[in-house]
Design an enzyme around this catalytic site. Sequence first.
Site, short mmCIF file in Angstrom:
data_model
loop_
_atom_site.label_atom_id
_atom_site.label_comp_id
_atom_site.label_asym_id
_atom_site.label_seq_id
_atom_site.Cartn_x
_atom_site.Cartn_y
_atom_site.Cartn_z
N ASN A 20 -21.84 10.28 0.64
CA ASN A 20 -21.33 8.92 0.44
C ASN A 20 -21.95 8.33 -0.82
OD1 ASN A 20 -19.50 7.16 1.93
ND2 ASN A 20 -21.21 5.72 1.95
N LEU A 21 -21.26 7.36 -1.40
CA LEU A 21 -21.75 6.77 -2.66
C LEU A 21 -23.14 6.16 -2.44
CD1 LEU A 21 -20.75 6.30 -5.57
CD2 LEU A 21 -19.96 4.03 -4.84
N HIS B 53 -6.14 6.93 12.41
CA HIS B 53 -5.70 5.53 12.29
C HIS B 53 -4.26 5.43 11.79
CE1 HIS B 53 -10.16 4.11 12.01
NE2 HIS B 53 -9.80 4.40 13.24
N ARG C 188 0.84 -1.21 0.00
CA ARG C 188 0.00 0.00 0.00
C ARG C 188 0.87 1.25 0.00
NH1 ARG C 188 -4.15 -1.24 4.80
NH2 ARG C 188 -4.99 0.83 4.29
C1 BV8 Z 1 -10.76 0.34 19.52
C2 BV8 Z 1 -5.82 1.37 9.88
C3 BV8 Z 1 -10.66 0.45 21.89
C4 BV8 Z 1 -5.15 0.15 9.36
C5 BV8 Z 1 -8.10 0.79 10.61
C6 BV8 Z 1 -18.08 -1.07 19.20
C7 BV8 Z 1 -18.93 -1.86 18.53
C8 BV8 Z 1 -18.40 -2.85 17.71
C9 BV8 Z 1 -17.03 -3.03 17.52
C10 BV8 Z 1 -16.19 -2.24 18.19
C11 BV8 Z 1 -16.71 -1.27 19.01
N1 BV8 Z 1 -15.65 -0.63 19.53
C12 BV8 Z 1 -14.50 -1.16 19.06
C13 BV8 Z 1 -14.81 -2.17 18.24
C14 BV8 Z 1 -13.85 -2.97 17.56
C15 BV8 Z 1 -13.32 -2.34 16.28
C16 BV8 Z 1 -14.43 -2.21 15.29
O1 BV8 Z 1 -15.01 -1.16 15.11
N2 BV8 Z 1 -14.67 -3.34 14.64
C17 BV8 Z 1 -15.69 -3.32 13.56
C18 BV8 Z 1 -15.14 -4.10 12.38
C19 BV8 Z 1 -16.97 -3.88 14.06
N3 BV8 Z 1 -12.67 -1.05 16.50
C20 BV8 Z 1 -11.37 -1.06 16.91
O2 BV8 Z 1 -10.72 -2.06 17.12
C21 BV8 Z 1 -10.74 0.31 17.10
N4 BV8 Z 1 -10.06 0.38 18.36
O3 BV8 Z 1 -11.95 0.25 19.55
O4 BV8 Z 1 -9.95 0.46 20.63
C22 BV8 Z 1 -10.98 1.85 22.26
C23 BV8 Z 1 -11.69 2.73 21.45
C24 BV8 Z 1 -11.99 4.02 21.88
C25 BV8 Z 1 -11.60 4.45 23.09
C26 BV8 Z 1 -10.87 3.55 23.88
C27 BV8 Z 1 -10.59 2.24 23.46
C28 BV8 Z 1 -9.63 0.57 16.05
C29 BV8 Z 1 -10.16 0.57 14.69
C30 BV8 Z 1 -9.09 1.05 13.69
C31 BV8 Z 1 -8.53 -0.11 12.88
N5 BV8 Z 1 -7.67 0.39 11.80
N6 BV8 Z 1 -7.25 1.30 9.65
C32 BV8 Z 1 -5.37 -0.03 7.87
O5 BV8 Z 1 -5.81 0.90 7.20
O6 BV8 Z 1 -5.00 -1.12 7.40
S1 BV8 Z 1 -9.80 0.68 10.29
C33 BV8 Z 1 -9.96 0.83 8.55
O7 BV8 Z 1 -11.20 0.24 8.26
C34 BV8 Z 1 -10.07 2.25 8.04
O8 BV8 Z 1 -9.17 3.13 8.67
C35 BV8 Z 1 -11.52 2.59 8.32
O9 BV8 Z 1 -11.68 3.03 9.66
C36 BV8 Z 1 -12.19 1.24 8.16
C37 BV8 Z 1 -12.74 1.13 6.78
O10 BV8 Z 1 -13.88 1.87 6.76
P1 BV8 Z 1 -14.10 2.96 5.57
O11 BV8 Z 1 -12.96 3.89 5.51
O12 BV8 Z 1 -15.46 3.50 5.80
O13 BV8 Z 1 -14.03 2.07 4.24
P2 BV8 Z 1 -15.13 1.02 3.70
O14 BV8 Z 1 -14.49 0.32 2.56
O15 BV8 Z 1 -15.71 0.25 4.81
O16 BV8 Z 1 -16.31 1.96 3.14
C38 BV8 Z 1 -16.06 2.85 2.08
C39 BV8 Z 1 -17.34 3.66 1.91
O17 BV8 Z 1 -17.11 4.62 0.87
C40 BV8 Z 1 -18.54 2.80 1.50
O18 BV8 Z 1 -19.68 3.23 2.20
C41 BV8 Z 1 -18.68 3.09 -0.01
O19 BV8 Z 1 -20.00 3.06 -0.42
C42 BV8 Z 1 -18.16 4.53 -0.07
N7 BV8 Z 1 -17.59 4.87 -1.38
C43 BV8 Z 1 -16.92 4.06 -2.24
N8 BV8 Z 1 -16.53 4.78 -3.35
C44 BV8 Z 1 -16.96 6.07 -3.14
C45 BV8 Z 1 -17.61 6.13 -1.87
N9 BV8 Z 1 -18.15 7.26 -1.37
C46 BV8 Z 1 -18.04 8.38 -2.15
N10 BV8 Z 1 -17.41 8.40 -3.38
C47 BV8 Z 1 -16.87 7.27 -3.89
N11 BV8 Z 1 -16.27 7.32 -5.09
#
Ligand code: BV8
Length: 228
Positions: free
Chosen positions: A197-198, A105, A55
């Site tokens: 968003n898309l 992140h 990446r």
């Molecule tokens: C944490 C870096 C404790 C690495 C990333 C509560 C409920 C449930 C789960 C949890 C919760 N709290 C914590 C969790 C666990 C977890 C989590 O959320 N799990 C999910 C899967 C359920 N979270 C964590 O572990 C976080 N840490 O909670 O620590 C804490 C927290 C707070 C305070 C104290 C303690 C850490 C999460 C970070 C992980 N690292 N990235 C790397 O990049 O490899 S996350 C990574 O995935 C990205 O950074 C981003 O955050 C995520 C991806 O999401 P998006 O960016 O939205 O991308 P995606 O593909 O999903 O969507 C794209 C969107 O764009 C779509 O909607 C699409 O339609 C749209 N789109 C596409 N093309 C276009 C468009 N829009 C407009 N124009 C276009 N052309």
Amino acid sequence: MNIVVLTGAGISAESGVPTFRDADGLWEGHSVEDVATPEAFERQPTTVHRFYDARRAALSTVEPNPAHQALARLEDAVGDDLLVVTQNIDDLHERAGSTRVLHMHGELLSALCRGCQGRFPWQDAMDDFPPCPGCGATELRPDVVWFGEVPYQLDRIFLALERADLFVSIGTSGAVYPAAGFVQAASAYGARTLELNLVPSEGTHFFDEARHGPAGRLVPGWVDDLLG
Ligand code: BV8
């Protein structure tokens, strides 16, 4: 008017940076558990390095798009009243000219040493376990936040959400926390909330207004409206 903009992978999609969840997204072929957790790095550091090295290398093949450029234009117009909080680890916001960008992140172009906790600008691969420029230990890791790790600068983010008059979420699916919860916090603090968003995100019902379509069209349009 204090504005907080949250961006996700969707804002970089039109630049050719793969998103996570879309078809052929980053998670195709790689389970999160295998490449984006501290446990994975303990278990198979070379695999994890190769995932981020690829990446990092791909960054030189992509350019900012009109959505990134529009946010840089907005910053020129409103200065300190704008904060861009990005979940993205690419450098396209900065290459478009944005300076008020917070990478919650982490960043691909930064290395973090597990030995001395030093951070170093990093362009190259890491899968050959190069020595840390600070302490010499071969303890470098990508300076990104993995699942289960606490995102960066949450205190600064929540302060900005508290002061925000307008919260805008661009190109994010709303699937990953705590970022996916920011709209509710901003709303609770009295901000107006807008989703660009898309397609409707998982949290679209939390927003006062939502516009759906490609960021490359929606964001310049929104900025033009705002700047009138
Ligand atoms: C944490 C870096 C404790 C690495 C990333 C509560 C409920 C449930 C789960 C949890 C919760 N709290 C914590 C969790 C666990 C977890 C989590 O959320 N799990 C999910 C899967 C359920 N979270 C964590 O572990 C976080 N840490 O909670 O620590 C804490 C927290 C707070 C305070 C104290 C303690 C850490 C999460 C970070 C992980 N690292 N990235 C790397 O990049 O490899 S996350 C990574 O995935 C990205 O950074 C981003 O955050 C995520 C991806 O999401 P998006 O960016 O939205 O991308 P995606 O593909 O999903 O969507 C794209 C969107 O764009 C779509 O909607 C699409 O339609 C749209 N789109 C596409 N093309 C276009 C468009 N829009 C407009 N124009 C276009 N052309």
